[in-house]
Scaffold this motif. Structure first.
Motif, short mmCIF file in Angstrom:
data_model
loop_
_atom_site.label_atom_id
_atom_site.label_comp_id
_atom_site.label_asym_id
_atom_site.label_seq_id
_atom_site.Cartn_x
_atom_site.Cartn_y
_atom_site.Cartn_z
N ARG A 46 0.82 -1.22 0.00
CA ARG A 46 0.00 0.00 0.00
C ARG A 46 0.85 1.26 0.00
N SER A 47 2.07 1.15 0.50
CA SER A 47 2.96 2.32 0.54
C SER A 47 4.22 2.10 -0.28
N GLU A 48 4.21 1.09 -1.15
CA GLU A 48 5.37 0.74 -1.97
C GLU A 48 5.46 1.64 -3.21
N ALA A 49 6.61 2.33 -3.35
CA ALA A 49 6.78 3.27 -4.47
C ALA A 49 7.60 2.71 -5.62
N ARG A 50 8.21 1.55 -5.46
CA ARG A 50 9.09 1.02 -6.51
C ARG A 50 8.32 0.56 -7.75
N TRP A 51 7.08 0.16 -7.58
CA TRP A 51 6.29 -0.37 -8.69
C TRP A 51 4.93 0.33 -8.70
N PRO A 52 4.86 1.51 -9.31
CA PRO A 52 3.65 2.35 -9.20
C PRO A 52 2.38 1.73 -9.76
N GLN A 53 2.51 0.78 -10.68
CA GLN A 53 1.30 0.14 -11.21
C GLN A 53 1.01 -1.18 -10.50
N TYR A 54 2.06 -1.97 -10.30
CA TYR A 54 1.85 -3.30 -9.72
C TYR A 54 1.46 -3.24 -8.26
N ALA A 55 2.14 -2.41 -7.46
CA ALA A 55 1.90 -2.40 -6.02
C ALA A 55 0.43 -2.13 -5.67
N PRO A 56 -0.21 -1.10 -6.23
CA PRO A 56 -1.63 -0.88 -5.91
C PRO A 56 -2.51 -2.04 -6.36
N ALA A 57 -2.16 -2.66 -7.49
CA ALA A 57 -2.96 -3.78 -7.99
C ALA A 57 -2.85 -4.98 -7.04
N ALA A 58 -1.64 -5.22 -6.52
CA ALA A 58 -1.47 -6.32 -5.56
C ALA A 58 -2.24 -6.05 -4.28
N ALA A 59 -2.15 -4.81 -3.78
CA ALA A 59 -2.86 -4.46 -2.56
C ALA A 59 -4.38 -4.58 -2.75
N GLU A 60 -4.84 -4.25 -3.94
CA GLU A 60 -6.28 -4.29 -4.22
C GLU A 60 -6.85 -5.70 -4.10
N ILE A 61 -6.03 -6.71 -4.43
CA ILE A 61 -6.53 -8.08 -4.33
C ILE A 61 -6.15 -8.72 -2.99
N GLY A 62 -5.64 -7.89 -2.07
CA GLY A 62 -5.44 -8.36 -0.70
C GLY A 62 -4.04 -8.76 -0.32
N VAL A 63 -3.07 -8.63 -1.21
CA VAL A 63 -1.69 -9.01 -0.91
C VAL A 63 -0.94 -7.77 -0.43
N LEU A 64 -0.38 -7.83 0.78
CA LEU A 64 0.29 -6.66 1.35
C LEU A 64 1.80 -6.85 1.50
N SER A 65 2.26 -8.10 1.63
CA SER A 65 3.69 -8.35 1.80
C SER A 65 4.21 -9.29 0.72
N GLY A 66 5.49 -9.11 0.38
CA GLY A 66 6.10 -9.97 -0.62
C GLY A 66 7.57 -10.23 -0.32
N LEU A 67 8.03 -11.41 -0.70
CA LEU A 67 9.44 -11.77 -0.52
C LEU A 67 9.84 -12.64 -1.70
N SER A 68 10.78 -12.16 -2.52
CA SER A 68 11.16 -12.85 -3.75
C SER A 68 12.66 -13.13 -3.76
N PHE A 69 13.02 -14.31 -4.31
CA PHE A 69 14.41 -14.75 -4.34
C PHE A 69 14.80 -15.17 -5.76
N LYS A 70 15.94 -14.68 -6.21
CA LYS A 70 16.45 -15.11 -7.51
C LYS A 70 16.75 -16.60 -7.46
N LEU A 71 16.33 -17.32 -8.50
CA LEU A 71 16.61 -18.76 -8.58
C LEU A 71 17.84 -19.05 -9.41
N TYR A 72 17.86 -18.56 -10.64
CA TYR A 72 19.00 -18.80 -11.52
C TYR A 72 18.85 -17.87 -12.71
#
Length: 228
Positions: free
Chosen positions: A99-125
């Motif tokens: 809801r307060s994430e500025a790095r992804w101005p389009q994706y962040a609000p869309a994620a929050a709108e469907i109820g996702v507030l936290s994220g943690l991503s790891f590079k695989l390869y």
């Protein structure tokens, strides 16, 4: 949810290591990894893997629900998001509140709108053809801490090992198939023109060079002529 005891975490990791080493489908191993992420890491409500190929192609796999697939589709549509950043550029990307994430101005609000507030991503390869990320999502803000990052990084290593092993297996199968086709074509030429193995391969090589065609394709055409 209480953190998992160290001995239980070690047992789960050992089991995942055995699964990676066993001859199982990559998709099955990745599904085990995302399922374990929900079990081992407090705050994970959904997990999945995003594979990004060339020309914008992507695969959303091993999702614990439909939610990771929806989020992956949003990121590919907007060409931005934590999973893409992890897959293509960074090693770990953590979001405490979309809801307060500025790095992804389009994706962040869309994620929050469907109820996702936290994220943690790891590079695989990464490779010349593709990149990947293990992605964890929480429905509450500030769902992940440093311990979550540590456990997630270990799970990501298992997922990467499964992908690499799968790619090596595919490459080996392709190499064996290529060798078999060339050997079959050489046998046809040896029988048809009464030449030895070296001369037959040289004929294939020269045909490949003269026609600017891959050796395997020339071999396939020779095989097709059998019986004609």
């Amino acid at each position: 949810m209480n953190p998992m005891p160290t001995h239980e975490l070690a047992r789960r990791m050992a089991e995942l290591a055995r699964q990676v080493a066993s001859p199982r489908r990559v998709e099955d191993v990745l599904s085990d990894v995302t399922a374990e992420a929900r079990t081992l890491i407090p705050g994970v409500d959904a997990a999945g893997v995003l594979l990004v190929g060339t020309a914008g192609r992507f695969e959303s796999v091993a999702g614990t629900s439909e939610l990771p697939h929806r989020l992956d589709e949003l990121q590919m549509r907007f060409k931005e998001g934590p999973c893409l950043d992890a897959a293509l550029d960074q090693t770990v990307v953590r979001t405490d509140d979309f809801r307060s994430e500025a790095r992804w101005p389009q994706y962040a609000p869309a994620a929050a709108e469907i109820g996702v507030l936290s994220g943690l991503s790891f590079k695989l390869y990464t490779s010349e053809q593709a990149a990947g990320a293990l992605n964890l999502f929480g429905l509450r803000a500030n769902a992940f801490d440093d311990e979550a990052e540590t456990i997630g990084a270990i799970l990501a290593a298992h997922a990467a090992a499964a992908i690499i092993a799968g790619r090596q297996s595919e490459q080996l199968e392709s190499a064996l198939s290529t060798r078999d086709r060339i050997g079959q074509a050489k046998g046809i030429i040896m029988e048809r023109y009464d030449v030895d193995d070296v001369a037959a391969f040289d004929m294939l090589r020269r045909l490949s060079q003269d026609s600017n065609t891959k050796l395997t394709e020339v071999a396939a055409k020779v095989i097709e002529t059998r019986g004609t």
